[in-house]
Design a protein around this motif. Structure first.
Motif, PDB file in Angstrom:
ATOM      1  N   LYS A  48       0.327  -7.238 -10.514  1.00 28.76           N
ATOM      2  CA  LYS A  48       1.457  -7.660  -9.512  1.00 28.76           C
ATOM      3  C   LYS A  48       1.325  -8.931  -9.187  1.00 28.76           C
ATOM      4  O   LYS A  48       2.261  -9.364  -8.300  1.00 28.76           O
ATOM      5  N   ARG A 101      -8.230  -2.747 -11.601  1.00 29.95           N
ATOM      6  CA  ARG A 101      -7.515  -2.775 -10.363  1.00 29.95           C
ATOM      7  C   ARG A 101      -6.091  -2.895 -10.518  1.00 29.95           C
ATOM      8  O   ARG A 101      -5.642  -4.066 -11.000  1.00 29.95           O
ATOM      9  N   LYS A 102      -5.352  -2.010 -10.808  1.00 29.56           N
ATOM     10  CA  LYS A 102      -3.743  -2.030 -11.156  1.00 29.56           C
ATOM     11  C   LYS A 102      -2.926  -3.130 -10.349  1.00 29.56           C
ATOM     12  O   LYS A 102      -2.105  -3.673 -11.063  1.00 29.56           O
ATOM     13  N   VAL A 103      -3.215  -3.058  -9.069  1.00 33.00           N
ATOM     14  CA  VAL A 103      -2.433  -4.107  -8.234  1.00 33.00           C
ATOM     15  C   VAL A 103      -2.720  -5.481  -8.836  1.00 33.00           C
ATOM     16  O   VAL A 103      -1.524  -6.161  -8.540  1.00 33.00           O
ATOM     17  N   ASP A 150     -13.388   5.102  -7.909  1.00 32.02           N
ATOM     18  CA  ASP A 150     -13.158   4.346  -8.758  1.00 32.02           C
ATOM     19  C   ASP A 150     -14.546   4.267  -9.673  1.00 32.02           C
ATOM     20  O   ASP A 150     -14.507   3.236 -10.721  1.00 32.02           O
ATOM     21  N   LYS A 157      -4.266   0.607  -1.936  1.00 28.95           N
ATOM     22  CA  LYS A 157      -4.986  -0.229  -2.694  1.00 28.95           C
ATOM     23  C   LYS A 157      -3.913  -0.765  -3.863  1.00 28.95           C
ATOM     24  O   LYS A 157      -4.271  -1.692  -4.680  1.00 28.95           O
ATOM     25  N   HIS A 158      -3.152   0.376  -4.390  1.00 27.78           N
ATOM     26  CA  HIS A 158      -2.346  -0.024  -5.640  1.00 27.78           C
ATOM     27  C   HIS A 158      -0.709  -0.708  -5.114  1.00 27.78           C
ATOM     28  O   HIS A 158      -0.176  -0.853  -5.918  1.00 27.78           O
ATOM     29  N   ASP A 204      -2.166  -3.916   0.189  1.00 23.70           N
ATOM     30  CA  ASP A 204      -3.491  -3.726  -0.192  1.00 23.70           C
ATOM     31  C   ASP A 204      -4.293  -4.926   0.798  1.00 23.70           C
ATOM     32  O   ASP A 204      -5.413  -4.552   1.450  1.00 23.70           O
ATOM     33  N   ARG A 245      -4.255   5.434  -2.174  1.00 19.42           N
ATOM     34  CA  ARG A 245      -3.035   4.963  -2.640  1.00 19.42           C
ATOM     35  C   ARG A 245      -2.822   3.598  -2.492  1.00 19.42           C
ATOM     36  O   ARG A 245      -2.205   2.801  -3.066  1.00 19.42           O
TER      37      ARG A 245
END
Length: 286
Positions: free
Chosen positions: A196, A191-193, A61, A127-128, A133, A125
């Motif tokens: 969502k 952080r991509k997640v 990261d 964490k997305h 997560d 993986r």
């Protein structure tokens, strides 16, 4: 270089690994010197393996961390520490830690290994993946509690696992909420997640988890097979959770549970009083 490598292990976050002492505390008055030494060694082994996970996570990261207002000052993200030197150091530390853990107790070594693998999967993986997560983060605390019991060879009750899991979920959800608020203007780039999640969803999840945590702990004090006087510790748990909710919603904290523990005197004193109360009750009223 040694200072940077030590910083890379994030010693401030080692407070999370204090959970390995939970089994020791609930083993009073049957605690002996060997059990204490084993728990201390287990604490440092979890800290070292956690540090190896942090090295790998920061390596993966490091570009995204440079856009974070706080994480950009980490050794690799800031450019002060060569990422590949950190990886080699982490690999050596990991092998030595797992070897010593297996020597102490093979099942403890297995738990530590699975903990590392799970967190590697998280870094690359999981964490997305929304909701998964925070559950992986919570499972990390469960592994700490399990490892602490295995290394001193005492059984850990199912209720204890449930309480640990729920409390860890509360901390993980609170962390995501803090990140969402902090990075709401540029959250996807770090952080991509977070794309969502929504604040309302995380608030709802926390409401469910906090309610379940208090109820589960209350049941634990009556069904743990120890003394029912443990119910006297319930107010500490309730106050600790309420105080943390106050810090989350009023002071916009919660992004770093270990910092909250060390900096908020109310939380720190509550944890200390809780631990002392458990020890006294088990020693004199069981």
């Amino acid at each position: 270089m040694p200072v940077l490598l030590f910083r890379q292990l994030r010693p401030k976050q080692w407070t999370k690994n204090l959970l390995v002492f939970a089994a020791l505390i609930f083993s009073f008055p049957n605690v002996n010197t060997e059990m204490l030494i084993r728990s201390v060694v287990a604490f440092f082994l979890f800290s070292f393996v956690s540090g190896c996970v942090y090295i790998l996570n920061d390596f993966v990261d490091r570009e995204a961390d440079r856009q974070h207002p706080k994480k950009r000052y980490r050794p690799m993200a800031s450019g002060a520490l060569n990422p590949y030197v950190a990886l080699v150091f982490g690999a050596i530390l990991l092998v030595c830690s797992l070897a010593l853990a297996t020597y102490l107790e093979p099942r403890f070594g297995l738990v530590l290994f699975v903990y590392f693998v799970m967190n590697v999967a998280y870094s690359f993986r999981l964490k997305h993946v929304v909701i998964v997560d925070v559950m992986i983060i919570a499972l990390g605390f469960v592994f700490r509690a399990l490892g602490g019991g295995l290394v001193i060879e005492v059984p850990v009750t199912p209720w204890f696992f449930i309480c640990t899991l729920l409390l860890a979920l509360f901390l993980a959800i609170s962390k995501r909420r803090h990140e969402l608020i902090l990075l709401e203007n540029n959250m996807g780039s770090h952080r991509k997640v977070l794309d969502k999640y929504s604040k309302d969803l995380l608030n709802q999840l926390n409401s469910i988890v906090t309610t379940a945590t208090i109820m589960s702990y209350g049941l634990f004090t009556f069904t743990s097979g120890r003394t029912q006087y443990l119910m006297a510790t319930i107010p500490f748990v309730i106050y600790g959770i309420f105080r943390y909710l106050y810090l989350i919603h009023i002071e916009d904290k919660g992004g770093s549970p270990e910092e909250v523990l060390l900096k908020d005197k109310h939380i720190l004193f509550t944890v200390i009083l809780y631990a002392l109360s458990v020890i006294i009750i088990l020693k004199y009223f069981s």
